[in-house]
Write a protein that holds these residues in place. Structure first.
Motif, PDB file in Angstrom:
ATOM      1  N   ILE A   1       0.849  -1.187   0.000  1.00  0.00           N
ATOM      2  CA  ILE A   1       0.000   0.000   0.000  1.00  0.00           C
ATOM      3  C   ILE A   1       0.895   1.250   0.000  1.00  0.00           C
ATOM      4  CG2 ILE A   1      -1.712   1.328   1.275  1.00  0.00           C
ATOM      5  CD1 ILE A   1      -2.886  -1.117   0.034  1.00  0.00           C
ATOM      6  N   ASP A   2       0.752   2.052  -1.049  1.00  0.00           N
ATOM      7  CA  ASP A   2       1.573   3.255  -1.187  1.00  0.00           C
ATOM      8  C   ASP A   2       0.901   4.465  -0.551  1.00  0.00           C
ATOM      9  OD1 ASP A   2       3.911   4.612  -2.241  1.00  0.00           O
ATOM     10  OD2 ASP A   2       2.542   5.563  -3.665  1.00  0.00           O
ATOM     11  N   LYS A   3      -0.445   4.569  -0.714  1.00  0.00           N
ATOM     12  CA  LYS A   3      -1.169   5.700  -0.157  1.00  0.00           C
ATOM     13  C   LYS A   3      -2.652   5.376  -0.052  1.00  0.00           C
ATOM     14  CE  LYS A   3      -1.689  10.724  -0.545  1.00  0.00           C
ATOM     15  NZ  LYS A   3      -1.340  11.945  -1.333  1.00  0.00           N
ATOM     16  N   ILE A   4      -3.280   5.837   1.034  1.00  0.00           N
ATOM     17  CA  ILE A   4      -4.727   5.697   1.212  1.00  0.00           C
ATOM     18  C   ILE A   4      -5.323   7.099   1.193  1.00  0.00           C
ATOM     19  CG2 ILE A   4      -6.567   4.924   2.752  1.00  0.00           C
ATOM     20  CD1 ILE A   4      -4.677   2.772   3.776  1.00  0.00           C
ATOM     21  N   TYR A   5      -6.286   7.320   0.312  1.00  0.00           N
ATOM     22  CA  TYR A   5      -6.802   8.665   0.077  1.00  0.00           C
ATOM     23  C   TYR A   5      -8.052   8.990   0.904  1.00  0.00           C
ATOM     24  CZ  TYR A   5      -3.629   8.687  -3.900  1.00  0.00           C
ATOM     25  OH  TYR A   5      -2.510   8.641  -4.689  1.00  0.00           O
ATOM     26  N   LEU A   6      -8.744   7.988   1.420  1.00  0.00           N
ATOM     27  CA  LEU A   6     -10.007   8.221   2.130  1.00  0.00           C
ATOM     28  C   LEU A   6      -9.963   7.581   3.511  1.00  0.00           C
ATOM     29  CD1 LEU A   6     -12.464   7.460  -0.823  1.00  0.00           C
ATOM     30  CD2 LEU A   6     -11.718   9.711  -0.016  1.00  0.00           C
ATOM     31  N   GLU A   7     -10.926   7.970   4.364  1.00  0.00           N
ATOM     32  CA  GLU A   7     -11.050   7.404   5.708  1.00  0.00           C
ATOM     33  C   GLU A   7     -12.370   6.648   5.836  1.00  0.00           C
ATOM     34  OE1 GLU A   7     -10.735  10.608   8.462  1.00  0.00           O
ATOM     35  OE2 GLU A   7      -8.546  10.738   8.313  1.00  0.00           O
TER      36      GLU A   7
ATOM     37  N   ILE B   1      -9.515   5.034  -3.972  1.00  0.00           N
ATOM     38  CA  ILE B   1      -9.422   4.756  -2.539  1.00  0.00           C
ATOM     39  C   ILE B   1      -7.961   4.675  -2.095  1.00  0.00           C
ATOM     40  CG2 ILE B   1      -9.969   3.101  -0.706  1.00  0.00           C
ATOM     41  CD1 ILE B   1     -12.408   2.266  -2.324  1.00  0.00           C
ATOM     42  N   ALA B   2      -7.149   3.968  -2.868  1.00  0.00           N
ATOM     43  CA  ALA B   2      -5.749   3.780  -2.486  1.00  0.00           C
ATOM     44  C   ALA B   2      -4.927   3.442  -3.719  1.00  0.00           C
ATOM     45  CB  ALA B   2      -5.631   2.667  -1.444  1.00  0.00           C
ATOM     46  N   THR B   3      -3.622   3.491  -3.564  1.00  0.00           N
ATOM     47  CA  THR B   3      -2.701   3.057  -4.626  1.00  0.00           C
ATOM     48  C   THR B   3      -1.748   2.021  -4.058  1.00  0.00           C
ATOM     49  OG1 THR B   3      -1.231   4.920  -4.127  1.00  0.00           O
ATOM     50  CG2 THR B   3      -2.804   5.209  -5.925  1.00  0.00           C
ATOM     51  N   VAL B   4      -1.321   1.121  -4.938  1.00  0.00           N
ATOM     52  CA  VAL B   4      -0.423   0.039  -4.559  1.00  0.00           C
ATOM     53  C   VAL B   4       0.897   0.193  -5.302  1.00  0.00           C
ATOM     54  CG1 VAL B   4      -0.056  -2.467  -4.606  1.00  0.00           C
ATOM     55  CG2 VAL B   4      -2.323  -1.543  -4.085  1.00  0.00           C
ATOM     56  N   ARG B   5       1.994   0.081  -4.576  1.00  0.00           N
ATOM     57  CA  ARG B   5       3.316   0.081  -5.190  1.00  0.00           C
ATOM     58  C   ARG B   5       3.731  -1.367  -5.425  1.00  0.00           C
ATOM     59  NH1 ARG B   5       5.845   2.083  -1.365  1.00  0.00           N
ATOM     60  NH2 ARG B   5       7.161   0.375  -0.598  1.00  0.00           N
TER      61      ARG B   5
ATOM     62  N   PRO C   1      -9.215  -2.058   6.441  1.00  0.00           N
ATOM     63  CA  PRO C   1      -8.399  -2.865   7.364  1.00  0.00           C
ATOM     64  C   PRO C   1      -6.896  -2.796   7.111  1.00  0.00           C
ATOM     65  CG  PRO C   1      -9.400  -4.261   5.705  1.00  0.00           C
ATOM     66  CD  PRO C   1      -9.910  -2.884   5.447  1.00  0.00           C
ATOM     67  N   VAL C   2      -6.454  -2.012   6.121  1.00  0.00           N
ATOM     68  CA  VAL C   2      -5.018  -1.930   5.828  1.00  0.00           C
ATOM     69  C   VAL C   2      -4.520  -0.505   6.068  1.00  0.00           C
ATOM     70  CG1 VAL C   2      -5.100  -3.792   4.139  1.00  0.00           C
ATOM     71  CG2 VAL C   2      -5.480  -1.436   3.387  1.00  0.00           C
ATOM     72  N   LYS C   3      -3.209  -0.362   6.157  1.00  0.00           N
ATOM     73  CA  LYS C   3      -2.572   0.940   6.317  1.00  0.00           C
ATOM     74  C   LYS C   3      -1.432   1.062   5.308  1.00  0.00           C
ATOM     75  CE  LYS C   3      -3.506   1.242  11.291  1.00  0.00           C
ATOM     76  NZ  LYS C   3      -2.915   1.386  12.648  1.00  0.00           N
ATOM     77  N   LYS C   4      -0.912   2.261   5.196  1.00  0.00           N
ATOM     78  CA  LYS C   4       0.214   2.491   4.305  1.00  0.00           C
ATOM     79  C   LYS C   4       1.378   1.590   4.732  1.00  0.00           C
ATOM     80  CE  LYS C   4       3.357   6.076   2.617  1.00  0.00           C
ATOM     81  NZ  LYS C   4       3.729   7.512   2.665  1.00  0.00           N
ATOM     82  N   GLY C   5       1.957   0.912   3.735  1.00  0.00           N
ATOM     83  CA  GLY C   5       3.058  -0.002   4.016  1.00  0.00           C
ATOM     84  C   GLY C   5       2.647  -1.452   4.139  1.00  0.00           C
ATOM     85  N   TYR C   6       1.331  -1.723   4.240  1.00  0.00           N
ATOM     86  CA  TYR C   6       0.867  -3.097   4.334  1.00  0.00           C
ATOM     87  C   TYR C   6       1.085  -3.817   3.003  1.00  0.00           C
ATOM     88  CZ  TYR C   6      -1.491  -2.925   8.880  1.00  0.00           C
ATOM     89  OH  TYR C   6      -1.772  -2.848  10.215  1.00  0.00           O
ATOM     90  N   GLN C   7       1.489  -5.073   3.072  1.00  0.00           N
ATOM     91  CA  GLN C   7       1.633  -5.885   1.872  1.00  0.00           C
ATOM     92  C   GLN C   7       0.290  -6.508   1.534  1.00  0.00           C
ATOM     93  OE1 GLN C   7       4.793  -8.733   2.052  1.00  0.00           O
ATOM     94  NE2 GLN C   7       4.544  -9.412  -0.063  1.00  0.00           N
TER      95      GLN C   7
END
Length: 371
Positions: free
Chosen positions: A70-76, A87-91, A189-195
Motif C-alpha cells: 500500500i503506497d497511499k490511502i486517500y479516504l477514511e 481509494i488507495a494506490t499500490v506500489r 483494514p489496511v494501512k500504508k506499508g501493508y503488503q
C-alpha cells in the motif's frame, strides 16, 4: 363474708376475665385475612426474543488486482464514495520469477523480430526486382508485423510486472484501487506499508476496503429450536438496539434457516429481517440488537396474574383458591390458555366476579380478624 375473702374473690374474678379475653384472642389468631384479586380482561402476547446484531444488507469488499505494498490511502472510514472513486494506490514489488520470465520473453521476441525484419527486407528487395510473387512478399510482411507486435506486448508485460501499469492503460492501471460501487466506506483494514495479495482464481486476495449501503440494514440473529417452528416468514417484528435506548425499529422477517447449529448444548437457527430505519439516529453496522417476535396473541381475554396460581402435587393441575366467606377459601381447578410470563389466560374454572386468594400476603391492616 370477711374482707379477706372478698379480696380473694375479686382477684379470681379478674383472672377469669383475663383468661377469657386471652383465649378469645388466641382463637382469632388462627383466622388470617388474605387480600384477594379478581380476574380481568387483558391482551396477552407471547413473544420470542432473538439476540443478534444489525448489519448492512450488502457489503462489497474491494481487493487489488496486483500484489504489492500500500503506497497511499486517500479516504477514511465513514467517507461516502461513488463507483470509480480512488481509494488507495499500490506500489508493485516485482516477483523475481515473473520478472525473469518477462525478460526472457522480451529476448525471445527480440530475436524473432530481428529475424522477421531481415526476411521482410530481403523479400521486399526481391519483390521489387520481380523475383518473388506478391503473395510471398505479403507473407514476409505479415510475419514481420506479428513479430513487432509480440515484442511490444512482451515489453508491456514487463512494465506491468515492474510498475503495475504500462503506457496507454490510463485509468485502468492495476495500481489504482477504486470503488466498484457507491456507498459508505465502513472498513479499511489496511494501512500504508501493508503488503497486499492480488485476487485471482486461487486466492481471495487482501481486502483493502469494504463499502456498504448504510440505509439498508438487516437484523441477523438466532432463535432456539423450541420457538423456530412458530415463526412465520414475512411477519412483523420489532428490533431494539443496545446503543439506542427507548427506541424500537419495525422490521420484517425475511429468512429462517432450514438447518440449525448446536451452541452450548442447544440448537439455534439463524434468522434475518429487513429493518426500517429513520433519520433520528445513525445506526452503525454491528450494533448488538434484540428482536421481539410475536408468536401468538389473544386480545381482551379473561386473565389473572400468574402469581395467583398453584399446582396440585399429585395431578400437577393448576388451581386457585376462591373466597367463600370471611377467612374461608375453596380450591378450584382451572384451565389455562396463553401466558406472557406475567398474566395468563383463563379458559375455565373462575369468573370475573370471583375473589381469588393472593398467596402469602395478608391484609394490610392487622392481618387478623377482630370480632
Amino acid at each position: 363474708m370477711s374482707k379477706r375473702a372478698k379480696i380473694i374473690l375479686g382477684i379470681v374474678a379478674v383472672l377469669f376475665i383475663v383468661v377469657v379475653v386471652w383465649l378469645g384472642k388466641k382463637n382469632q389468631k388462627d383466622i388470617i385475612q388474605y387480600d384477594t384479586a379478581k380476574a380481568f380482561k387483558a391482551t396477552i402476547v407471547k413473544k420470542a426474543v432473538a439476540t443478534g446484531k444489525v448489519i448492512p444488507l450488502e457489503e462489497v469488499e474491494i481487493k487489488p488486482q496486483i500484489s504489492g505494498i500500500i503506497d497511499k490511502i486517500y479516504l477514511e472510514e465513514g467517507a461516502i464514495v461513488k463507483a470509480g472513486d480512488l481509494i488507495a494506490t499500490v506500489r508493485v514489488v516485482p516477483n523475481i520469477q515473473s520478472l525473469n520470465s518477462a525478460n526472457g520473453q522480451i529476448k525471445n521476441a527480440q530475436l524473432a523480430y530481428d529475424n522477421a525484419k531481415t526476411q521482410y527486407e530481403r523479400s521486399k528487395n526481391l519483390f521489387g526486382k520481380g523475383v518473388i510473387s506478391r503473395q510471398e512478399f505479403e507473407t514476409a510482411e505479415l510475419n514481420f508485423n506479428n513479430a513487432k507486435q509480440r515484442l511490444s506486448n512482451a515489453k508491456s508485460d514487463l512494465d506491468i510486472i515492474k510498475k503495475g501499469t504500462t503506457e496507454g492503460l490510463g485509468q485502468t492501471a492495476n495500481t489504482n484501487i477504486r470503488a466498484t460501487t457507491s456507498g459508505m466506506l465502513v472498513e479499511i483494514p489496511v494501512k500504508k506499508g501493508y503488503q497486499v495479495i492480488q485476487s485471482n482464481n486461487f486466492n481471495a486476495g487482501t481486502t483493502i476496503a469494504t463499502i456498504a449501503d448504510m440505509q439498508k440494514m438487516i437484523f441477523e440473529g438466532k432463535v432456539d429450536e423450541s420457538e423456530v417452528g412458530k415463526l412465520i416468514k414475512d411477519s412483523d417484528i420489532e428490533v431494539s438496539l443496545g446503543a439506542i435506548e427507548d427506541k424500537k425499529y419495525p422490521a420484517k422477517l425475511t429468512f429462517i434457516a432450514p438447518k440449525g447449529t448446536e451452541e452450548n448444548g442447544a440448537v439455534q437457527f439463524k434468522i434475518k429481517a429487513d429493518v426500517t430505519l429513520d433519520n433520528s439516529n445513525f445506526v452503525r453496522a454491528g450494533y448488538s440488537a434484540n428482536a421481539d417476535i410475536v408468536l401468538e396473541r389473544k386480545d381482551s381475554v379473561l386473565s389473572i396474574k400468574e402469581s395467583l396460581l398453584r399446582f396440585d402435587k399429585k395431578t400437577e393441575e393448576p388451581y386457585v383458591e376462591v373466597k367463600t366467606g370471611e377467612g374461608k377459601f375453596e380450591k378450584k381447578t382451572i384451565k389455562l390458555g396463553l401466558s406472557d410470563g406475567v398474566n395468563v389466560q383463563i379458559l375455565s374454572g373462575v369468573t370475573k366476579d370471583d375473589e381469588i386468594k393472593i398467596w402469602n400476603k395478608a391484609s394490610k391492616e392487622d392481618r387478623k380478624v377482630n370480632n
